[in-house]
Design a protein around this motif. Sequence first.
Motif, PDB file in Angstrom:
ATOM      1  N   PHE A  99      39.784  33.196  85.286  1.00 29.77           N
ATOM      2  CA  PHE A  99      39.474  34.236  86.277  1.00 29.77           C
ATOM      3  C   PHE A  99      39.063  35.504  85.532  1.00 29.77           C
ATOM      4  O   PHE A  99      39.141  35.566  84.304  1.00 29.77           O
ATOM      5  CB  PHE A  99      40.660  34.495  87.214  1.00 29.77           C
ATOM      6  N   GLY A 100      38.616  36.477  86.309  1.00 33.19           N
ATOM      7  CA  GLY A 100      38.167  37.730  85.699  1.00 33.19           C
ATOM      8  C   GLY A 100      36.689  37.964  85.922  1.00 33.19           C
ATOM      9  O   GLY A 100      36.066  37.288  86.760  1.00 33.19           O
ATOM     10  N   ALA A 101      36.136  38.908  85.167  1.00 31.69           N
ATOM     11  CA  ALA A 101      34.752  39.320  85.360  1.00 31.69           C
ATOM     12  C   ALA A 101      33.820  38.558  84.423  1.00 31.69           C
ATOM     13  O   ALA A 101      34.242  38.089  83.369  1.00 31.69           O
ATOM     14  CB  ALA A 101      34.619  40.820  85.106  1.00 31.69           C
ATOM     15  N   ASP A 102      32.549  38.458  84.813  1.00 30.77           N
ATOM     16  CA  ASP A 102      31.608  37.752  83.944  1.00 30.77           C
ATOM     17  C   ASP A 102      31.194  38.597  82.738  1.00 30.77           C
ATOM     18  O   ASP A 102      30.520  38.113  81.833  1.00 30.77           O
ATOM     19  CB  ASP A 102      30.406  37.234  84.732  1.00 30.77           C
ATOM     20  N   LEU A 137      48.204  44.787  86.728  1.00 31.87           N
ATOM     21  CA  LEU A 137      47.372  44.172  87.760  1.00 31.87           C
ATOM     22  C   LEU A 137      48.068  44.134  89.107  1.00 31.87           C
ATOM     23  O   LEU A 137      47.430  44.296  90.156  1.00 31.87           O
ATOM     24  CB  LEU A 137      46.984  42.759  87.339  1.00 31.87           C
ATOM     25  N   LEU A 184      42.224  42.745  83.768  1.00 32.91           N
ATOM     26  CA  LEU A 184      42.106  41.373  84.276  1.00 32.91           C
ATOM     27  C   LEU A 184      41.997  40.392  83.112  1.00 32.91           C
ATOM     28  O   LEU A 184      42.661  39.348  83.078  1.00 32.91           O
ATOM     29  CB  LEU A 184      40.837  41.257  85.132  1.00 32.91           C
ATOM     30  N   LYS A 215      29.549  43.268  89.743  1.00 29.22           N
ATOM     31  CA  LYS A 215      29.401  42.046  88.953  1.00 29.22           C
ATOM     32  C   LYS A 215      30.258  40.955  89.571  1.00 29.22           C
ATOM     33  O   LYS A 215      30.996  41.190  90.521  1.00 29.22           O
ATOM     34  CB  LYS A 215      29.782  42.286  87.494  1.00 29.22           C
ATOM     35  N   GLN A 216      30.136  39.770  89.037  1.00 23.86           N
ATOM     36  CA  GLN A 216      30.881  38.654  89.591  1.00 23.86           C
ATOM     37  C   GLN A 216      32.304  38.646  89.048  1.00 23.86           C
ATOM     38  O   GLN A 216      32.518  38.503  87.848  1.00 23.86           O
ATOM     39  CB  GLN A 216      30.164  37.358  89.191  1.00 23.86           C
ATOM     40  N   VAL A 217      33.278  38.799  89.935  1.00 24.60           N
ATOM     41  CA  VAL A 217      34.680  38.782  89.519  1.00 24.60           C
ATOM     42  C   VAL A 217      35.389  37.621  90.209  1.00 24.60           C
ATOM     43  O   VAL A 217      35.383  37.524  91.433  1.00 24.60           O
ATOM     44  CB  VAL A 217      35.386  40.112  89.862  1.00 24.60           C
ATOM     45  N   THR A 218      35.967  36.766  89.423  1.00 25.11           N
ATOM     46  CA  THR A 218      36.658  35.583  89.946  1.00 25.11           C
ATOM     47  C   THR A 218      38.142  35.859  90.089  1.00 25.11           C
ATOM     48  O   THR A 218      38.757  36.416  89.171  1.00 25.11           O
ATOM     49  CB  THR A 218      36.495  34.415  88.943  1.00 25.11           C
ATOM     50  N   GLY A 219      38.711  35.489  91.249  1.00 26.73           N
ATOM     51  CA  GLY A 219      40.166  35.508  91.361  1.00 26.73           C
ATOM     52  C   GLY A 219      40.749  36.858  91.696  1.00 26.73           C
ATOM     53  O   GLY A 219      41.941  37.077  91.495  1.00 26.73           O
ATOM     54  N   PHE A 247      44.164  39.282  93.537  1.00 28.08           N
ATOM     55  CA  PHE A 247      45.052  38.154  93.338  1.00 28.08           C
ATOM     56  C   PHE A 247      45.718  37.712  94.632  1.00 28.08           C
ATOM     57  O   PHE A 247      45.858  36.524  94.884  1.00 28.08           O
ATOM     58  CB  PHE A 247      46.133  38.508  92.328  1.00 28.08           C
ATOM     59  N   GLU A 304      38.351  45.610  84.470  1.00 30.51           N
ATOM     60  CA  GLU A 304      37.949  44.281  83.999  1.00 30.51           C
ATOM     61  C   GLU A 304      38.732  43.873  82.746  1.00 30.51           C
ATOM     62  O   GLU A 304      39.046  42.701  82.543  1.00 30.51           O
ATOM     63  CB  GLU A 304      36.439  44.276  83.735  1.00 30.51           C
ATOM     64  N   GLU A 315      39.793  53.783  87.691  1.00 30.36           N
ATOM     65  CA  GLU A 315      38.436  53.284  87.965  1.00 30.36           C
ATOM     66  C   GLU A 315      38.273  52.852  89.419  1.00 30.36           C
ATOM     67  O   GLU A 315      37.223  53.025  90.021  1.00 30.36           O
ATOM     68  CB  GLU A 315      38.144  52.082  87.067  1.00 30.36           C
ATOM     69  N   VAL A 347      43.177  30.790  91.742  1.00 28.02           N
ATOM     70  CA  VAL A 347      42.202  30.558  90.669  1.00 28.02           C
ATOM     71  C   VAL A 347      41.857  29.072  90.610  1.00 28.02           C
ATOM     72  O   VAL A 347      42.754  28.257  90.511  1.00 28.02           O
ATOM     73  CB  VAL A 347      42.787  31.034  89.327  1.00 28.02           C
TER      74      VAL A 347
END
Lengths: 243, 243, 243, 243, 243, 243
Positions: free
Chosen positions: F39-42, E55, F52, E231-235, E238, F49, E86, E243
């Motif tokens: 954290f990460g993707a839904d 990461l 992560l 899509k929804q990616v949180t954090g 980095f 992903e 990707e 987070v």
Amino acid sequence: MRILVVNVNTTESMTEAIAASARAVASPGTEIVGLTPRFGADSCEGNFESYLAALAVMDVVTSYPEPYDAVIQAGYGEHGREGLQELLDVPVVDITEAAASTAMYLGHKYSVVTTLDRTVPLIEDRLKLAGLDARCASVRASGLGVLELESSPERAVEAIVAQSREAVERDHAEVICLGCGGMAELEEAVSAATGVPIVDGVRAAVAIAEGLVRLGLSTSKVRTYAPPRPKQVTGWPFSAARV
Amino acid sequence: MRILVVNVNTTESMTEAIAASARAVASPGTEIVGLTPRFGADSCEGNFESYLAALAVMDVVTSYPEPYDAVIQAGYGEHGREGLQELLDVPVVDITEAAASTAMYLGHKYSVVTTLDRTVPLIEDRLKLAGLDARCASVRASGLGVLELESSPERAVEAIVAQSREAVERDHAEVICLGCGGMAELEEAVSAATGVPIVDGVRAAVAIAEGLVRLGLSTSKVRTYAPPRPKQVTGWPFSAARV
Amino acid sequence: MRILVVNVNTTESMTEAIAASARAVASPGTEIVGLTPRFGADSCEGNFESYLAALAVMDVVTSYPEPYDAVIQAGYGEHGREGLQELLDVPVVDITEAAASTAMYLGHKYSVVTTLDRTVPLIEDRLKLAGLDARCASVRASGLGVLELESSPERAVEAIVAQSREAVERDHAEVICLGCGGMAELEEAVSAATGVPIVDGVRAAVAIAEGLVRLGLSTSKVRTYAPPRPKQVTGWPFSAARV
Amino acid sequence: MRILVVNVNTTESMTEAIAASARAVASPGTEIVGLTPRFGADSCEGNFESYLAALAVMDVVTSYPEPYDAVIQAGYGEHGREGLQELLDVPVVDITEAAASTAMYLGHKYSVVTTLDRTVPLIEDRLKLAGLDARCASVRASGLGVLELESSPERAVEAIVAQSREAVERDHAEVICLGCGGMAELEEAVSAATGVPIVDGVRAAVAIAEGLVRLGLSTSKVRTYAPPRPKQVTGWPFSAARV
Amino acid sequence: MRILVVNVNTTESMTEAIAASARAVASPGTEIVGLTPRFGADSCEGNFESYLAALAVMDVVTSYPEPYDAVIQAGYGEHGREGLQELLDVPVVDITEAAASTAMYLGHKYSVVTTLDRTVPLIEDRLKLAGLDARCASVRASGLGVLELESSPERAVEAIVAQSREAVERDHAEVICLGCGGMAELEEAVSAATGVPIVDGVRAAVAIAEGLVRLGLSTSKVRTYAPPRPKQVTGWPFSAARV
Amino acid sequence: MRILVVNVNTTESMTEAIAASARAVASPGTEIVGLTPRFGADSCEGNFESYLAALAVMDVVTSYPEPYDAVIQAGYGEHGREGLQELLDVPVVDITEAAASTAMYLGHKYSVVTTLDRTVPLIEDRLKLAGLDARCASVRASGLGVLELESSPERAVEAIVAQSREAVERDHAEVICLGCGGMAELEEAVSAATGVPIVDGVRAAVAIAEGLVRLGLSTSKVRTYAPPRPKQVTGWPFSAARV
């Protein structure tokens, strides 16, 4: 739940040892029934004896009179598991495979330490057919026969420990599978000597069999393990026949 | 030289057909003796029946009273060959392997066309263990049972030819192995329809067995196929025992 | 039946030894014709020499004036067999493959003991392409060149025996293949020293070639080994051309 | 730096096309020299022709009078690369391998689309020996001969595009290798039709050969590709010999 | 052309050494930019650290503000290359794969000599997934940690040379890959001691990356390495998130 | 016993569904704790992903404040399991492997039916590394994204059933593994439609984790999964750090 644990040789004391070992890890509520074949060799250390055992196991299981939930074939590297799967509706677990698939959750590579050198190819072949050989570092022989494990426990420990150390140091095994139905007693000593997890096939098989039963899963019947077609079979079951 | 050609099922007419087919290619001076198991199924189409056959073949061979020079196990994809090798000093040839190793001299890839779909995995497993699978394009089922080959010869030809064509056109097989002891009769028809060499396992096995005998070669006895160790065996040979 | 046994190098004495060895196991009625390439190296111990040999073998076979029933390419680990199969209608048997497929009937694993270390990868590659490597325990080099086998027979025996023992004891080979066209003489000594069956490729190839002829089988012509398409070829056959 | 790009057939116009394609991607300062064999077939579409080409390539390269830094063998699926490696000190790059190793940087799986169906097994065998087959999804044939690529460019595009689409959609290839020395012209059309990267072996080989030279790396001489031992070789080099 | 060479650990001095090594073989006109992850371990010697590095490499590359033509992931046996593929449109080259695919042009078998024994399985796994393991003779550990290579250069040379010799003599490697991003300095000493070509992964990767760029090739986007779906990616990234 | 079942995406409702499914098969006395990454993707549908998720799972597990006995990583085909094994002393079970090793007790071949086509290679790679691919008949995609399984349950059933049927009929699978953490609901419908056993990875993992705990077995610490060496790690754990 009741699990039949079937020895592959005719030595009753070994059946008892195997069943006791199985009971030691069975869940509360699981009944372990040890079965001894009615014919065959007093120890299985080669193909002829293993083929005899294959049928003797099918014979003793199919004539068992009570209901049961799963069957464990408690011979390492033996023939016959596929036949049992055809004849039964309950799950069948072979200890060679149970040890291997369990070991694969514990380390990158595993080794099997077994009895005589001549049984090594049988075990290798069973693992290859089962598709569980890719992470097998080695199958090593201690040079002791099956019955010597019982009669010379100290020599057994020494020989199994020696080969297990070689497996870890030279073959890079991170887990050791005890390659005989009657080796569960050695678990502690080998673990202490090598510092790696030790997997006994019978005990691993109990956990797997219980899991399958709890998940409600059993052998697929669509192709390879469909019940035998109705046909004329002479001399079966052996226990009731004279050819 | 005398070669025992052992059927794996109890159907006498099939033994006769197999022996006749073997004789058709045997060298002058080779005597072909057809043997039929004393117990087991009238056709082998699965693991249970195959394990029965394994022992039945060992039983009938080891009780054969005359000297002989080689044994052919005439079942396709069946268990037991390794046991015979332990018990005997003469060479043992399995027709599954004989067909495959012969086909590999004739084309880049070969396919096997057999009887029922359920026997496909048995054949695949035998080829994998024998280390003869790398150039196997496919194992295909005709959908006909073993005994239907005899009872419905026309349907048999049609079904085998159809699968053989698929094997050549889709799977790129360049040689077809007839995947059943009793298919030698079909050789000509399948060859005419596909234009590729057709290998019958029994006939291939005769040539290989004769060759081994002529070369003075037999099973190695140093490890896997060493004779069984002296030990207590109950119920063997079956023909003479009641468990 | 007439079988052409083609040496891969230009050393006539080796051709004679190979042909004599072949004759020793040929069936009555089989005529063995030894052929020596018209060009190439006096021994083949590497890829360049082997590629030369490939064409030299095709050259000498295709210009052979009499009819024949099969061809044996008597070089261990050499290139060229596939080309011969395209050019000929009769079966072609390579001794590397003949030794391996024969050994696989005799034991669980086999090893090859050959000449120089540099030829080991060639043999390994040939076995891999032939799909006969799965049960190969090892290919070991004796360290002696091809021609030293003839000139120093005692050293040859010693070196081959030493490596064969290692193969049996360390690599768990149960059968030894003599990995050179000119090693048949050593069969007895190596067998006595190791106690395992010894397979000479030339002799094995004779048995296989005879078997194929007797079975009426030859190379499939539908794809890989179809005859070359008609086209303009310069400088062929070499024996008749100056580029 | 000077790179010899050697055609495997005797068709001069194909040598020119290959050299032009190589020049289109060569770095400034790299001189591309196209060489045409002095003997062999006007197109290579099988083993016999490929073995001829193997020697013809060695012949024309070893008699090239000027210094050079690397050699590209510009035939797809052809024999001979290992021989060149023995004879030369500079790096040798085969276009079959160059295309494959390049494709493996671009996608999870690649396919090769080649000329005639009969050349498919040759390419598969070369990839297997090179150890570059594990991520090969398929080798597909367009059905067009080598020379038809030049004579019927429109049909060629159509046939190659059709098979490339199949490779992507059915075989899950993510990259297409053009499986013939003379296909570089098709790159754009196939890329547009399939949406995946297209690798031409000759161009990939130029990049790899330049890289090896720049890194100062060449063939290891310790074992497989050591120079031939001094010995008596008859009829070589062909260009100067009459057998 | 600009190539990003990304270290996998946070040790700046190692980034500089890697970049300097890359520059030493880069073509004129190629700019090498060394990048150091903003988080992670100061050396990667196991899976946890390697996943962090995966990461961290994606983080530092995707936030690099200038255009670039290719990315080299300069960690041996590390996770993450597929994620980068990707996220990016330019080619991504992993040094483990670059070393292996380069070595395969130079000898029949190659070995990798790396740092600690615990990293051996990571490298083996990366080579297996990359499909570049078939010609890998062995992966050997020198027993030195990543940072010891820098701090104890003399011990490093000694240990790496010792294992390289073993690889050549026992495992039959013909080429040695230096199995760590920071080993390029050792090239000369190991080469002198073993007599075989030595491949440094970073340098090999520079040549391959330059080649891909020159050929106009980049990662296929049709399946495995398609850009992430919206899509929804949180954090993420980095560097900019808590987070 | 307490088992942590860790979702790989940030969708809480999926964590709940997974935990509920796990509870449905857990033994009495087993507490299932569902964890959702911080954290990460839904949803995880690709390598970025998944990488992560690998760290997010390690982050949420290592900061879990209570004791626990085993961890289940509830993502199909995801990265990260090896890192968890280094960080933890308790057994770690990945659902991809749990489904496969369970399926192998039930039939000769199994298939996986998953979500999007782009995740197929990830699953194939995980199975290959785990050494559980030899009996995998196919990995098939339904074409539905992870979150669509929840939002369109009827379409999900239809698509999964369709691919499962193909797996059984064309690929000869005898068991189907549901290739996504959130598919357990479909078990009954797919089983009814295909007649073969259906394995849900989460449920299989619960049985295996319970078994390992009961047998007193956990990850080997001698090599691959030894704890990380003490070193300077920046930015970890993520939940507590800002880079």
